[in-house]
Design a protein around this motif. Structure first.
Motif, PDB file in Angstrom:
ATOM      1  N   LEU A 202       0.932  -1.257   0.217  1.00  6.25           N
ATOM      2  CA  LEU A 202       0.037  -0.064  -0.047  1.00  6.25           C
ATOM      3  C   LEU A 202       0.737   1.406   0.120  1.00  6.25           C
ATOM      4  O   LEU A 202       0.641   2.304  -0.860  1.00  6.25           O
ATOM      5  CB  LEU A 202      -0.842  -0.148   1.222  1.00  6.25           C
ATOM      6  N   ALA A 203       1.956   1.138   0.801  1.00  2.00           N
ATOM      7  CA  ALA A 203       2.895   2.374   0.838  1.00  2.00           C
ATOM      8  C   ALA A 203       3.383   2.553  -0.894  1.00  2.00           C
ATOM      9  O   ALA A 203       3.758   3.459  -1.096  1.00  2.00           O
ATOM     10  CB  ALA A 203       4.147   2.272   1.824  1.00  2.00           C
ATOM     11  N   TYR A 204       3.598   1.421  -1.387  1.00  2.00           N
ATOM     12  CA  TYR A 204       4.150   1.970  -2.722  1.00  2.00           C
ATOM     13  C   TYR A 204       3.300   2.307  -3.734  1.00  2.00           C
ATOM     14  O   TYR A 204       3.820   3.278  -4.245  1.00  2.00           O
ATOM     15  CB  TYR A 204       4.696   0.334  -3.292  1.00  2.00           C
ATOM     16  N   GLN A 205       2.176   2.262  -3.635  1.00  2.00           N
ATOM     17  CA  GLN A 205       0.993   2.559  -4.327  1.00  2.00           C
ATOM     18  C   GLN A 205       0.789   4.010  -3.974  1.00  2.00           C
ATOM     19  O   GLN A 205       0.626   5.064  -4.833  1.00  2.00           O
ATOM     20  CB  GLN A 205      -0.147   2.072  -4.070  1.00  2.00           C
ATOM     21  N   GLN A 206       0.785   4.351  -2.729  1.00  2.00           N
ATOM     22  CA  GLN A 206       0.730   5.704  -2.082  1.00  2.00           C
ATOM     23  C   GLN A 206       1.878   6.675  -2.562  1.00  2.00           C
ATOM     24  O   GLN A 206       1.732   7.826  -2.975  1.00  2.00           O
ATOM     25  CB  GLN A 206       0.514   5.795  -0.699  1.00  2.00           C
ATOM     26  N   THR A 207       3.055   6.204  -2.603  1.00  2.00           N
ATOM     27  CA  THR A 207       4.195   6.839  -3.074  1.00  2.00           C
ATOM     28  C   THR A 207       4.162   7.145  -4.581  1.00  2.00           C
ATOM     29  O   THR A 207       4.727   8.352  -4.947  1.00  2.00           O
ATOM     30  CB  THR A 207       5.662   5.890  -2.681  1.00  2.00           C
ATOM     31  N   VAL A 208       3.743   6.168  -5.144  1.00  4.54           N
ATOM     32  CA  VAL A 208       3.681   6.551  -6.666  1.00  4.54           C
ATOM     33  C   VAL A 208       2.704   7.670  -6.929  1.00  4.54           C
ATOM     34  O   VAL A 208       2.746   8.492  -7.697  1.00  4.54           O
ATOM     35  CB  VAL A 208       3.332   5.318  -7.490  1.00  4.54           C
ATOM     36  N   LEU A 209       1.337   7.460  -6.232  1.00  5.54           N
ATOM     37  CA  LEU A 209       0.567   8.554  -6.248  1.00  5.54           C
ATOM     38  C   LEU A 209       0.868   9.792  -5.869  1.00  5.54           C
ATOM     39  O   LEU A 209       0.654  10.965  -6.609  1.00  5.54           O
ATOM     40  CB  LEU A 209      -0.929   8.185  -5.618  1.00  5.54           C
ATOM     41  N   ARG A 210       1.580   9.874  -4.867  1.00  2.00           N
ATOM     42  CA  ARG A 210       2.066  11.224  -4.251  1.00  2.00           C
ATOM     43  C   ARG A 210       3.149  11.937  -5.302  1.00  2.00           C
ATOM     44  O   ARG A 210       3.171  12.962  -5.651  1.00  2.00           O
ATOM     45  CB  ARG A 210       2.823  10.961  -2.931  1.00  2.00           C
ATOM     46  N   ALA A 211       4.048  11.089  -5.969  1.00  3.03           N
ATOM     47  CA  ALA A 211       4.968  11.477  -6.953  1.00  3.03           C
ATOM     48  C   ALA A 211       4.311  12.254  -8.116  1.00  3.03           C
ATOM     49  O   ALA A 211       4.410  13.019  -8.673  1.00  3.03           O
ATOM     50  CB  ALA A 211       5.816  10.430  -7.324  1.00  3.03           C
ATOM     51  N   TRP A 212       3.079  11.173  -8.534  1.00  2.92           N
ATOM     52  CA  TRP A 212       2.357  11.677  -9.816  1.00  2.92           C
ATOM     53  C   TRP A 212       1.879  13.313  -9.407  1.00  2.92           C
ATOM     54  O   TRP A 212       1.862  14.190 -10.154  1.00  2.92           O
ATOM     55  CB  TRP A 212       1.292  10.992 -10.015  1.00  2.92           C
ATOM     56  N   GLN A 213       1.176  13.368  -8.025  1.00  2.52           N
ATOM     57  CA  GLN A 213       0.569  14.568  -7.710  1.00  2.52           C
ATOM     58  C   GLN A 213       1.482  15.784  -7.626  1.00  2.52           C
ATOM     59  O   GLN A 213       1.471  16.940  -8.159  1.00  2.52           O
ATOM     60  CB  GLN A 213      -0.100  14.640  -6.489  1.00  2.52           C
ATOM     61  N   GLU A 214       2.769  15.444  -6.810  1.00  2.00           N
ATOM     62  CA  GLU A 214       3.903  16.553  -6.930  1.00  2.00           C
ATOM     63  C   GLU A 214       4.327  16.944  -8.436  1.00  2.00           C
ATOM     64  O   GLU A 214       4.538  18.095  -8.573  1.00  2.00           O
ATOM     65  CB  GLU A 214       4.889  15.812  -6.245  1.00  2.00           C
ATOM     66  N   ILE A 215       4.388  16.194  -9.464  1.00  4.83           N
ATOM     67  CA  ILE A 215       4.728  16.450 -10.671  1.00  4.83           C
ATOM     68  C   ILE A 215       3.753  17.150 -11.205  1.00  4.83           C
ATOM     69  O   ILE A 215       3.995  18.394 -11.756  1.00  4.83           O
ATOM     70  CB  ILE A 215       5.022  15.241 -11.275  1.00  4.83           C
ATOM     71  N   ASP A 216       2.496  16.937 -10.917  1.00  2.13           N
ATOM     72  CA  ASP A 216       1.383  17.731 -11.703  1.00  2.13           C
ATOM     73  C   ASP A 216       1.281  18.994 -11.448  1.00  2.13           C
ATOM     74  O   ASP A 216       1.261  20.018 -11.876  1.00  2.13           O
ATOM     75  CB  ASP A 216       0.028  16.840 -11.684  1.00  2.13           C
ATOM     76  N   ASP A 217       1.701  19.134  -9.828  1.00  2.00           N
ATOM     77  CA  ASP A 217       1.333  20.432  -9.044  1.00  2.00           C
ATOM     78  C   ASP A 217       2.569  21.191  -9.625  1.00  2.00           C
ATOM     79  O   ASP A 217       2.354  22.447  -9.692  1.00  2.00           O
ATOM     80  CB  ASP A 217       1.354  20.182  -7.596  1.00  2.00           C
ATOM     81  N   GLY A 218       3.608  20.700  -9.728  1.00  2.00           N
ATOM     82  CA  GLY A 218       4.852  21.525 -10.096  1.00  2.00           C
ATOM     83  C   GLY A 218       4.682  21.954 -11.476  1.00  2.00           C
ATOM     84  O   GLY A 218       5.236  23.210 -11.649  1.00  2.00           O
ATOM     85  N   MET A 219       4.137  21.222 -12.355  1.00  2.00           N
ATOM     86  CA  MET A 219       4.064  21.877 -13.965  1.00  2.00           C
ATOM     87  C   MET A 219       3.072  22.919 -13.684  1.00  2.00           C
ATOM     88  O   MET A 219       3.452  24.232 -14.210  1.00  2.00           O
ATOM     89  CB  MET A 219       3.623  20.633 -14.907  1.00  2.00           C
ATOM     90  N   SER A 220       1.865  22.869 -12.957  1.00  2.00           N
ATOM     91  CA  SER A 220       1.048  23.891 -12.728  1.00  2.00           C
ATOM     92  C   SER A 220       1.517  25.060 -12.187  1.00  2.00           C
ATOM     93  O   SER A 220       1.311  26.309 -12.677  1.00  2.00           O
ATOM     94  CB  SER A 220      -0.140  23.375 -12.108  1.00  2.00           C
ATOM     95  N   LEU A 221       2.212  24.876 -11.286  1.00  2.00           N
ATOM     96  CA  LEU A 221       2.858  26.023 -10.481  1.00  2.00           C
ATOM     97  C   LEU A 221       3.765  26.821 -11.366  1.00  2.00           C
ATOM     98  O   LEU A 221       4.019  28.097 -11.469  1.00  2.00           O
ATOM     99  CB  LEU A 221       3.570  25.613  -9.168  1.00  2.00           C
ATOM    100  N   TYR A 222       4.664  26.042 -11.984  1.00  2.00           N
ATOM    101  CA  TYR A 222       5.651  26.603 -12.974  1.00  2.00           C
ATOM    102  C   TYR A 222       4.940  27.433 -14.040  1.00  2.00           C
ATOM    103  O   TYR A 222       5.477  28.523 -14.448  1.00  2.00           O
ATOM    104  CB  TYR A 222       6.660  25.560 -13.702  1.00  2.00           C
TER     105      TYR A 222
END
Length: 473
Positions: A379-399
Motif C-alpha cells: 500500500l505504501a508503494y501505491q501511495q508513493t507513486v500517487l504522491r509522486a504523480w501529484q507532486e509532478i502535476d502540481d509542479g508543472m501547474s505552479l511553473y
C-alpha cells in the motif's frame, strides 16, 4: 563408510531441493505504468516542459556557474550525504553477514586448563580420583553447515539485498534533496538581492520627489504637508533596506551550512548580485516510463516491498525443520608432550535435525506480522507513486502559473512607471496634488517587489519540478 554415505546423500538432497524455496518471488507492482504528463489547463506559458531526457546536472538550465559550483561543493562537503553513505555501508555489511550464513562455518580451537575434579562426582580422567589437580590440553577444528533445503536462508539474503537497495535510494534522495535545497536557497538569495536593488531605485525616486516638493515649497507653490508626506515616503522606503539586508545575510549563512561552512564564510562570494538567465523555451522533464527509476522514494518503496516479501518467506521457513551437518576433529591430552600422538585424537560428525513442535504461537504470530508488513509495504508503494504523480502535476501547474503571473506583473510595472512620470508632470503643472504622486510611487514599489518575487517563485518552481521528477541519473 556409513558416515560418508550419509554425507553424500545429504549433499545430493541439498542439490535436488535447492530449487525449493519458501515464500513467493517478488514481482514489482505495475501501478506506475499509468503515469503520463498531462497538459497544463488554461493559458500556456512560453516555457513549457517537454518529454525529453533530463540532464543529470539539471541545475545548469539556469546558466549560472556559481550555482553549479555551490552544488558541486555541497555534494563533496555535506554531512547529510556522509551520514547516508555510512548507512549504506552498514546495510552492505549486514548483507555480507547474511550471505555468510549460506556457507559452512569452520572454527579452530586451542585451549589449556588446569583443573581438579570432585572425588565424589563423575569419573576423573586424570585417575587421581579428585585428590590432585591436573592439566588438560585441547586443539581441534569444528565445522557446521545448515542445509538450506527450504530456501529460508536464501530469503534472508534476498531481504538483506533489498535493504541495501533501500539504503542506496536513501542516499540518492539525500543527494537530490541537497541539490534542490542549495538551488532554492541560492535563488531566494538572488531574489532578495534583486528586491534590495528595486528598493534602492525606489528610494532614489522618493528622494527626488522630496527634493521636488522642497523646491516647490521654496517657490511658494507647495505646502509643508507635501514636504512632510514626501519625507515620510523616503523614511518608509528606507525602512525596508535593513530587513532585506538581514534576510540576505540569513540566506548566505543557510548556504554556508549546506556546504558545511562557518557563518559568513561565503559572504564575499555571494554578496554581489547576479542577474539570472532566462530559462529555455523547452524544459526537458524526462519520460513518464522512467519516473519509477528516477525518483528515489519510488525505488525505496519498491525495495521495501521486496524486503517485506522476502521476510515473509523467512517466517514461513521457520515452520520447516532445519538440518545441520556438523563435525569436529581434534586432539586432547593431559600432557603437552602427548598432544601430538595418535592416541590423543578425537572426532565426531553427523547430521542434526531441529523441528519446531510447540512454541506458544510465536512462529504463527511472526508469520502474521510479516504478512501484515508486506501488505503495508504494498500500500505504501501505491501511495508513493500517487504522491509522486501529484507532486509532478502540481509542479508543472505552479511553473506555468508563475510564468504567467510574472508576465502580467511586468506589464503592471511598465504601466506604473508611466503613471508615475505622468503624476509628477501633472504635479509640477499644478493639476494634481502630491498625494497622487505618493500613491503611484507606492504602487510602483509594490508591483516591482511582486515582480521580483514572481521571478524567484518561477525559478524555485522549476527546481521543485526537477526534484519531483527525481532529478537526472
Amino acid at each position: 563408510m556409513t558416515g560418508l554415505r550419509i554425507c553424500a546423500l545429504g549433499v545430493i538432497a541439498c542439490a535436488v531441493l535447492s530449487g525449493c524455496q519458501v515464500g513467493k518471488d517478488f514481482q514489482r507492482p505495475e501501478s506506475d505504468s499509468r503515469i503520463e504528463w498531462l497538459p497544463v489547463s488554461g493559458e500556456a506559458a512560453p516555457s513549457q516542459p517537454v518529454a525529453a531526457p533530463i540532464n543529470a546536472r539539471w541545475w545548469e538550465v539556469f546558466n549560472d556557474p556559481l550555482l553549479s559550483s555551490l552544488i558541486d561543493r555541497a555534494t563533496q562537503a555535506s554531512l547529510d550525504l556522509r551520514i547516508a553513505a555510512t548507512r549504506l555501508e552498514q546495510s552492505r555489511a549486514a548483507y555480507r553477514v547474511s550471505t555468510g550464513e549460506q556457507l559452512p562455518q569452520l572454527d579452530g580451537t586451542l585451549g589449556y586448563q588446569r583443573k581438579r575434579n570432585s572425588g565424589k562426582g563423575l569419573n576423573d580422567p586424570s585417575g587421581q580420583q579428585g585428590r590432585a589437580p591436573f592439566e588438560q590440553w585441547d586443539s581441534g577444528l569444528s565445522a557446521s553447515w545448515e542445509l538450506d533445503f527450504w530456501g529460508r536462508v536464501r530469503r534472508e539474503v534476498e531481504a538483506a539485498g533489498a535493504r541495501v537497495e533501500m539504503a542506496e535510494s536513501d542516499q540518492r534522495a539525500a543527494l537530490l534533496a541537497l541539490q534542490a535545497e542549495v538551488a532554492r536557497q541560492y535563488l531566494a538569495l538572488r531574489g532578495v538581492q534583486s528586491c534590495h536593488e528595486v528598493t534602492r531605485q525606489n528610494l532614489a525616486l522618493a528622494r527626488s520627489s522630496l527634493e521636488l516638493s522642497r523646491e516647490r515649497l521654496r517657490n511658494g507653490v507647495a505646502t509643508e504637508l507635501d514636504v512632510a508626506e514626501a519625507a515620510a515616503q523616503v523614511a518608509a522606503v528606507e525602512s525596508r533596506l535593513p530587513v532585506l539586508e538581514q534576510r540576505q545575510a540569513q540566506l548566505i549563512n543557510a548556504l554556508g551550512l549546506l556546504l558545511a561552512q562557518a557563518p559568513r564564510a561565503l559572504q564575499r562570494e555571494l554578496e554581489q548580485p547576479v542577474q539570472m538567465a532566462a530559462v529555455p523555451l523547452q524544459v526537458p522533464v524526462g519520460l513518464p516510463s522512467e519516473l519509477a527509476e528516477r525518483r528515489p522514494d519510488i525505488r525505496r518503496a519498491a525495495a521495501h516491498l521486496h524486503a517485506a516479501t522476502a521476510s515473509t518467506g523467512v517466517a514461513q521457513g521457520d515452520f520447516y525443520p532445519r538440518i545441520t551437518l556438523s563435525g569436529n576433529v581434534g586432539l586432547q591430552a593431559l600432557q603437552l608432550s602427548d598432544l601430538g600422538s595418535w592416541g590423543a585424537r578425537q572426532f565426531a560428525f553427523g547430521p542434526q535435525l531441529s523441528l519446531p513442535i510447540f512454541n506458544g504461537g510465536r512462529l504463527r504470530g511472526m508469520l502474521q506480522l510479516r504478512e501484515a508488513q508486506e501488505q503495508e509495504a504494498a500500500l505504501a508503494y501505491q501511495q508513493t507513486v500517487l504522491r509522486a504523480w501529484q507532486e509532478i502535476d502540481d509542479g508543472m501547474s505552479l511553473y506555468n502559473a508563475s510564468q504567467l503571473q510574472q508576465r502580467k506583473l511586468q506589464e503592471a510595472v511598465q504601466h506604473n512607471r508611466m503613471a508615475l512620470a505622468a503624476a509628477k508632470r501633472q504635479y509640477v503643472e499644478g493639476v494634481v496634488d502630491f498625494l497622487n504622486v505618493l500613491s503611484v510611487q507606492r504602487a510602483l514599489l509594490s508591483t516591482q517587489q511582486q515582480w521580483v518575487q514572481s521571478s524567484t517563485t518561477q525559478a524555485q518552481a522549476l527546481v521543485s519540478l526537477y526534484a519531483a521528477l527525481g532529478g537526472g541519473w
